[in-house]
Each structure stands twice: as C-alpha cells, then as structure tokens.
Scaffold this motif. Structure first.
Motif, PDB file in Angstrom:
ATOM      1  N   TYR A 128       0.800  -0.924  -0.029  1.00 45.85           N
ATOM      2  CA  TYR A 128       0.134  -0.072  -0.035  1.00 45.85           C
ATOM      3  C   TYR A 128       0.824   1.156  -0.210  1.00 45.85           C
ATOM      4  CZ  TYR A 128      -3.914   2.930   1.774  1.00 45.85           C
ATOM      5  OH  TYR A 128      -4.945   3.867   1.949  1.00 45.85           O
ATOM      6  N   TYR A 129       0.657   1.875  -1.259  1.00 54.09           N
ATOM      7  CA  TYR A 129       1.655   3.272  -1.220  1.00 54.09           C
ATOM      8  C   TYR A 129       0.663   4.349  -1.082  1.00 54.09           C
ATOM      9  CZ  TYR A 129       5.294  -0.024  -2.337  1.00 54.09           C
ATOM     10  OH  TYR A 129       6.388  -0.673  -2.006  1.00 54.09           O
ATOM     11  N   PRO A 130       0.213   5.074  -0.221  1.00 59.64           N
ATOM     12  CA  PRO A 130      -0.705   5.902  -0.201  1.00 59.64           C
ATOM     13  C   PRO A 130      -0.218   7.321  -0.719  1.00 59.64           C
ATOM     14  CG  PRO A 130      -0.279   5.490   1.969  1.00 59.64           C
ATOM     15  CD  PRO A 130       0.326   4.502   1.156  1.00 59.64           C
ATOM     16  N   ASP A 131       1.032   7.789  -0.404  1.00 56.93           N
ATOM     17  CA  ASP A 131       1.515   9.110  -0.750  1.00 56.93           C
ATOM     18  C   ASP A 131       1.986   8.893  -2.300  1.00 56.93           C
ATOM     19  OD1 ASP A 131       1.631   9.610   2.184  1.00 56.93           O
ATOM     20  OD2 ASP A 131       3.810   8.976   2.237  1.00 56.93           O
ATOM     21  N   ALA A 132       2.246   7.735  -2.849  1.00 56.98           N
ATOM     22  CA  ALA A 132       2.418   7.750  -4.197  1.00 56.98           C
ATOM     23  C   ALA A 132       1.032   7.439  -5.105  1.00 56.98           C
ATOM     24  CB  ALA A 132       3.350   6.571  -4.706  1.00 56.98           C
ATOM     25  N   ASP A 133      -0.047   6.979  -4.299  1.00 56.35           N
ATOM     26  CA  ASP A 133      -1.238   6.951  -4.725  1.00 56.35           C
ATOM     27  C   ASP A 133      -1.465   5.676  -5.820  1.00 56.35           C
ATOM     28  OD1 ASP A 133      -4.161   7.122  -4.996  1.00 56.35           O
ATOM     29  OD2 ASP A 133      -3.921   8.271  -6.714  1.00 56.35           O
ATOM     30  N   PHE A 134      -0.696   4.568  -5.230  1.00 64.70           N
ATOM     31  CA  PHE A 134      -0.862   3.141  -5.974  1.00 64.70           C
ATOM     32  C   PHE A 134      -0.687   2.065  -5.083  1.00 64.70           C
ATOM     33  CE2 PHE A 134       3.738   3.583  -6.325  1.00 64.70           C
ATOM     34  CZ  PHE A 134       4.406   2.558  -6.086  1.00 64.70           C
ATOM     35  N   LEU A 135      -1.257   0.911  -5.478  1.00 64.09           N
ATOM     36  CA  LEU A 135      -1.190  -0.436  -4.764  1.00 64.09           C
ATOM     37  C   LEU A 135      -0.331  -1.519  -5.691  1.00 64.09           C
ATOM     38  CD1 LEU A 135      -2.601  -1.743  -2.151  1.00 64.09           C
ATOM     39  CD2 LEU A 135      -4.046  -2.705  -3.995  1.00 64.09           C
ATOM     40  N   HIS A 136       0.374  -2.130  -4.863  1.00 66.67           N
ATOM     41  CA  HIS A 136       1.443  -3.247  -5.686  1.00 66.67           C
ATOM     42  C   HIS A 136       0.447  -4.442  -5.217  1.00 66.67           C
ATOM     43  CE1 HIS A 136       5.027  -5.697  -6.207  1.00 66.67           C
ATOM     44  NE2 HIS A 136       4.276  -6.433  -5.311  1.00 66.67           N
ATOM     45  N   VAL A 137       0.436  -5.319  -6.135  1.00 65.57           N
ATOM     46  CA  VAL A 137      -0.226  -6.514  -6.016  1.00 65.57           C
ATOM     47  C   VAL A 137       0.800  -7.646  -6.705  1.00 65.57           C
ATOM     48  CG1 VAL A 137      -2.582  -6.005  -5.556  1.00 65.57           C
ATOM     49  CG2 VAL A 137      -1.956  -6.462  -7.773  1.00 65.57           C
ATOM     50  N   ASP A 138       0.881  -8.684  -6.104  1.00 64.27           N
ATOM     51  CA  ASP A 138       1.672  -9.786  -6.811  1.00 64.27           C
ATOM     52  C   ASP A 138       1.177 -11.104  -6.406  1.00 64.27           C
ATOM     53  OD1 ASP A 138       3.060 -10.997  -4.550  1.00 64.27           O
ATOM     54  OD2 ASP A 138       4.021  -9.205  -4.573  1.00 64.27           O
ATOM     55  N   VAL A 139       1.699 -12.210  -7.169  1.00 64.25           N
ATOM     56  CA  VAL A 139       1.132 -13.402  -6.824  1.00 64.25           C
ATOM     57  C   VAL A 139       2.268 -14.457  -6.304  1.00 64.25           C
ATOM     58  CG1 VAL A 139      -0.714 -13.714  -8.879  1.00 64.25           C
ATOM     59  CG2 VAL A 139       1.627 -14.163  -9.381  1.00 64.25           C
ATOM     60  N   GLY A 140       2.798 -13.639  -5.576  1.00 62.08           N
ATOM     61  CA  GLY A 140       4.114 -14.374  -4.699  1.00 62.08           C
ATOM     62  C   GLY A 140       3.382 -14.834  -3.432  1.00 62.08           C
ATOM     63  N   ARG A 141       4.227 -14.860  -2.398  1.00 66.18           N
ATOM     64  CA  ARG A 141       3.747 -15.441  -0.903  1.00 66.18           C
ATOM     65  C   ARG A 141       2.965 -14.438  -0.520  1.00 66.18           C
ATOM     66  NH1 ARG A 141       6.836 -13.176   2.956  1.00 66.18           N
ATOM     67  NH2 ARG A 141       8.745 -12.409   2.228  1.00 66.18           N
ATOM     68  N   VAL A 142       1.929 -14.444   0.260  1.00 71.99           N
ATOM     69  CA  VAL A 142       1.015 -13.816   0.957  1.00 71.99           C
ATOM     70  C   VAL A 142       1.852 -13.000   2.107  1.00 71.99           C
ATOM     71  CG1 VAL A 142      -0.951 -13.446   2.445  1.00 71.99           C
ATOM     72  CG2 VAL A 142      -1.102 -15.151   0.526  1.00 71.99           C
ATOM     73  N   ARG A 143       1.741 -11.573   1.779  1.00 73.43           N
ATOM     74  CA  ARG A 143       2.421 -10.683   2.725  1.00 73.43           C
ATOM     75  C   ARG A 143       1.675  -9.255   2.491  1.00 73.43           C
ATOM     76  NH1 ARG A 143       4.451 -11.168  -1.796  1.00 73.43           N
ATOM     77  NH2 ARG A 143       6.297  -9.941  -2.739  1.00 73.43           N
ATOM     78  N   ARG A 144       2.147  -8.411   3.433  1.00 73.41           N
ATOM     79  CA  ARG A 144       1.565  -7.078   3.180  1.00 73.41           C
ATOM     80  C   ARG A 144       2.649  -6.043   3.791  1.00 73.41           C
ATOM     81  NH1 ARG A 144      -3.359  -6.106   7.076  1.00 73.41           N
ATOM     82  NH2 ARG A 144      -3.395  -8.226   7.938  1.00 73.41           N
ATOM     83  N   TRP A 145       2.587  -4.844   3.395  1.00 67.70           N
ATOM     84  CA  TRP A 145       3.271  -3.687   3.898  1.00 67.70           C
ATOM     85  C   TRP A 145       2.794  -2.206   3.365  1.00 67.70           C
ATOM     86  CZ3 TRP A 145       4.708  -6.890  -0.255  1.00 67.70           C
ATOM     87  CH2 TRP A 145       4.750  -6.247  -1.773  1.00 67.70           C
ATOM     88  N   VAL A 146       3.468  -1.468   4.170  1.00 64.82           N
ATOM     89  CA  VAL A 146       2.904  -0.086   3.771  1.00 64.82           C
ATOM     90  C   VAL A 146       4.380   0.628   3.196  1.00 64.82           C
ATOM     91  CG1 VAL A 146       2.102   2.114   4.649  1.00 64.82           C
ATOM     92  CG2 VAL A 146       0.963   0.011   5.169  1.00 64.82           C
ATOM     93  N   GLY A 147       4.251   1.277   2.092  1.00 65.29           N
ATOM     94  CA  GLY A 147       5.283   1.921   1.706  1.00 65.29           C
ATOM     95  C   GLY A 147       5.263   3.331   1.389  1.00 65.29           C
ATOM     96  N   PHE A 148       6.244   4.134   1.354  1.00 63.70           N
ATOM     97  CA  PHE A 148       6.082   5.673   1.052  1.00 63.70           C
ATOM     98  C   PHE A 148       6.738   5.961  -0.325  1.00 63.70           C
ATOM     99  CE2 PHE A 148       6.604   4.368   5.568  1.00 63.70           C
ATOM    100  CZ  PHE A 148       5.537   4.980   6.003  1.00 63.70           C
ATOM    101  N   GLY A 149       6.498   7.031  -0.817  1.00 64.38           N
ATOM    102  CA  GLY A 149       7.253   7.312  -2.191  1.00 64.38           C
ATOM    103  C   GLY A 149       6.388   7.856  -2.965  1.00 64.38           C
TER     104      GLY A 149
END
Length: 189
Positions: free
Chosen positions: A168-189
């Motif tokens: 979740y990149y709210p400052d850059a206004d986009f969401l990263h999604v992938d089909v790797g292992r299940v995990r989550r993070w909040v990014g900046f940028g």
C-alpha cells in the motif's frame, strides 16, 4: 497372447509416464471466487507511457488467449528499456478478480508491470525501499489503481483475497499486487 510380466510392467509404466507428462498448455489457475466459465477481460491505461490497452479478453472457453497475452505483455513492458517480458497470467486473473469484487468494468491504471533487472537496480539505487529481487522482474507483479474506487478500497479488497503480496503506497497513490507469497506492507514514495 503370452505377455510376460516384464512387458506388462513396461507398457503400464509407459502409459503412466505418458499420462503424467505435463503439457505446456496454459491452464487457468484456481483463484478463489473466479468464475471458471466466464470470459475474462481487462483494460488499462499505462500511466508512464500514456498508452491504453482497450478491453482485451485474455481468457475464454477454458483457456488463455496467446495473442491477447502478447498484447498485455507489450503494454506492461519495461517502459524505460522497452524490454517485453511475459506477465504471469495469474497476475491478470488477480486484477480481474479485484475488479469484479469491487463491481467495476476491470479498467485499471497501471504504473508498473515488468521491470528489467537493470531498471530495478537503478530504482533501488535511488530508493532503498525497492526490493532487490522484485517480483516485477519475473512478471509476477503490477502497481495499480482502479478509477472509481479509493486506494483504501483497493487495498482492503486485495488483502482479503490472500492471493499474494499487497503493498500500500498512499503517498504515491498506487497499490502493488503480486502472486508471490502472501504478505503485506505499507510503503512511502
């Protein structure tokens, strides 16, 4: 017909082996909640190139459509180098499922699809938050928004699917999604 035990075992082994060989046909993944018989269509604007992929049916009649996948691969190429790389069809299914869960026409804004190793290294040098072994380099990730839905809605829907990584990149206004292992993070940028 006197068949020896050895010839029966050889024939049986050959039959088993031929039945167990995996063919390179592209088969649909088993994403939870995805309708197995419905055609799957996506469209998107490529934020960095200004290009559009008009509504493209990439899966129909129980299989992926190679020409449509080639169009998607080109649209999601590394826009810095122009390098085209195959995007994993499960990524498209994930996007499609997100779009359906949010009751949209599955028209996305794509910020990043494939990234070459050289591009990824350049981005990592500028921002240590960029993963050294990014799944973008394997065609397993996209950075997206979904017009008409908030980034927060997109985030929570993607998390609830438990289908891979969600950044979740709210400052850059986009969401990263992938089909790797299940995990989550909040990014900046």
């Amino acid at each position: 017909m006197g068949l020896s035990r050895r010839s029966i075992l050889c024939r049986g082994g050959a039959a088993f082996l031929s039945a167990s060989i995996v063919t390179p046909a592209i088969a649909a993944p088993a994403l939870v909640g995805i309708r197995p018989t419905a055609a799957r269509t996506l469209s998107f604007n490529c934020y960095n190139t200004g290009e559009q992929l008009k509504a493209t049916t990439y899966w129909a009649d129980g299989k992926y459509i190679p020409d449509a996948l080639a169009e998607v691969n080109y649209a999601l190429r590394d826009y810095r180098s122009g390098e085209v790389y195959p995007i994993e069809p499960k990524v498209l299914d994930l996007m499609h499922q997100i779009g359906e869960k949010l009751d949209t026409n599955c028209h996305f804004e794509v910020y990043s699809g494939y990234r070459s190793p050289k591009t990824n290294a350049m981005l990592r040098q500028a921002d240590s938050g960029v993963a050294a072994h990014s799944l973008h380099m394997e065609g397993l990730a996209v950075d997206i928004t979904l017009p008409g839905r908030s980034l927060e809605q997109l985030y929570h829907t993607s998390l609830a699917m438990h289908a891979g990584g969600v950044g979740y990149y709210p400052d850059a206004d986009f969401l990263h999604v992938d089909v790797g292992r299940v995990r989550r993070w909040v990014g900046f940028g």
